[in-house]
Design a protein around this motif. Structure first.
Motif, PDB file in Angstrom:
ATOM      1  N   TYR A  25      -3.953 -12.912   3.261  1.00 33.30           N
ATOM      2  CA  TYR A  25      -4.978 -12.205   4.143  1.00 33.30           C
ATOM      3  C   TYR A  25      -5.973 -11.677   2.922  1.00 33.30           C
ATOM      4  O   TYR A  25      -5.632 -10.783   2.036  1.00 33.30           O
ATOM      5  CB  TYR A  25      -4.478 -11.289   4.916  1.00 33.30           C
ATOM      6  N   PHE A  72      -5.992 -16.767   4.944  1.00 35.88           N
ATOM      7  CA  PHE A  72      -6.843 -16.365   6.156  1.00 35.88           C
ATOM      8  C   PHE A  72      -7.562 -15.554   5.421  1.00 35.88           C
ATOM      9  O   PHE A  72      -7.402 -14.523   4.822  1.00 35.88           O
ATOM     10  CB  PHE A  72      -5.877 -15.805   7.145  1.00 35.88           C
ATOM     11  N   LEU A  93     -10.111  -8.147   9.327  1.00 38.28           N
ATOM     12  CA  LEU A  93      -8.730  -8.414   8.982  1.00 38.28           C
ATOM     13  C   LEU A  93      -7.706  -7.304   9.312  1.00 38.28           C
ATOM     14  O   LEU A  93      -6.465  -7.547   9.606  1.00 38.28           O
ATOM     15  CB  LEU A  93      -8.687  -8.668   7.557  1.00 38.28           C
ATOM     16  N   ALA A 146       1.331 -12.753   7.276  1.00 38.16           N
ATOM     17  CA  ALA A 146       0.914 -12.323   5.932  1.00 38.16           C
ATOM     18  C   ALA A 146       1.945 -11.892   5.068  1.00 38.16           C
ATOM     19  O   ALA A 146       2.907 -11.245   5.386  1.00 38.16           O
ATOM     20  CB  ALA A 146      -0.078 -11.446   6.177  1.00 38.16           C
TER      21      ALA A 146
END
Length: 329
Positions: A32, A59, A66, A81
């Protein structure tokens, strides 16, 4: 010890990371990140040249979004993640305080300034990113030299800045500025009163200034420098009063289902190879022996504005609300 001092000492010491002893790992990790997509694609490509046995899924969105996604996943029970790579040490500190990060006590941190390393070894700065001023050279005759210059009515009326409601870098910048006695919230009140506006992330700022929709912007330096290098009519200013700074820390989530592969990714982020790639992408390096990008000042000449990350974390929601009250959200 200040960030500036720690960086300078590391540079003067001449110690450089010569290459970590990477763990043997395979499989897939999910990263992430708030780093731009085009840059992350190159990061993954370079990483896989050294570690083809590990698949990296990415991502990417702004740090604030986030973190919201991550918190929702925690509430639901789990997140895909494995690694966080975000431009916000305050958000990373929150994850640490919530016991969401894995302590990686054997991380290869030789040559990395101590100010960039969490004392508990849960996250590690990978870059030095500063925030200053960008302006459109076709619209501005007298370049600004200071943060104070932006408050002039005719300047503020054509100023755009990133919002801490979206950008982790903006969280750090606003949090830093309001801690300075000469600025505080009065500074932002003046900007708002004189017509300054907030976009979303730093990308919206450089787009607006490069296209001539706004003459001035508050922005992280590499976006302005990269835009200039690609031919946009922009220049970047390191303001006389100093710059705020972020370190884009990397961390492994405690519940990662592939921590060994995640450690390999962290190791690589702290390696000389990754630092040289960061410089090519327009970032200040954190390791001694790696030169800054062409046209950038030497790291030890930067004036870094002091900031208390603990205060930023405590005041985070109040800061975002105060900003939204002035500029919308």
């Amino acid at each position: 010890m200040t960030l500036r001092t720690s960086l300078a000492l590391a540079l003067l010491a001449g110690t450089a990371l010569t290459g970590p002893a990477f763990a043997q790992a395979t499989g897939t990790i999910t990263v992430y990140t708030s780093q731009p997509n085009d840059q992350m694609a190159l990061v993954v490509e370079a990483f896989n040249k050294d570690h083809p046995e590990i698949t990296v899924e990415v991502f990417r969105t702004g740090t604030t979004e986030l973190m919201s996604k991550l918190q929702a996943e925690f509430t639901a029970g789990s997140t895909p993640a494995d690694v966080m790579l975000i431009a916000d040490a305050v958000a990373m500190t929150q994850l640490k305080n919530d016991d969401r990060l894995l302590a990686y006590t054997d991380a290869p941190v030789e040559g990395v300034p101590a100010a960039l390393i969490d004392p508990d070894m849960t996250f590690f700065g990978t870059k030095l990113i500063t925030t200053g001023i960008v302006y459109n050279t076709t619209m501005v005759d007298a370049a600004p030299t200071s943060w104070a210059d932006l408050t002039a009515p005719e300047t503020a009326a054509s100023l755009i800045m990133p919002s801490p409601l979206y950008s982790g870098a903006a969280v750090i910048h606003v949090g830093t500025m309001v801690q300075q006695p000469e600025f505080g919230w009065d500074y932002y009140q003046t900007l708002a009163d004189n017509g300054a506006v907030a976009g979303q992330g730093n990308g919206t700022v450089i787009e607006a200034v490069a296209r001539g929709e706004k003459a001035y912007g508050i922005i992280i330096e590499y976006m302005a420098m990269n835009a200039k290098a690609k031919g946009s009519p922009v220049e970047f200013v390191f303001p006389a009063e100093g710059v705020s700074s972020i370190t884009q820390p990397v961390a492994i989530l405690k519940d990662s289902d592939n921590p060994d592969a995640a450690k390999v990714f962290v190791d690589w982020q702290l390696s000389k190879a990754a630092q040289e790639q960061s410089v090519a992408q327009g970032y200040f390096p954190i390791l001694a022996g790696v030169a800054q990008p062409e046209g950038y000042p030497a790291v030890d000449t930067l004036k870094i504005l002091p900031a208390d990350a603990g205060v930023m974390l405590t005041d985070d929601q109040a800061t975002k609300q105060a900003f939204a009250d002035l500029f919308g959200g």
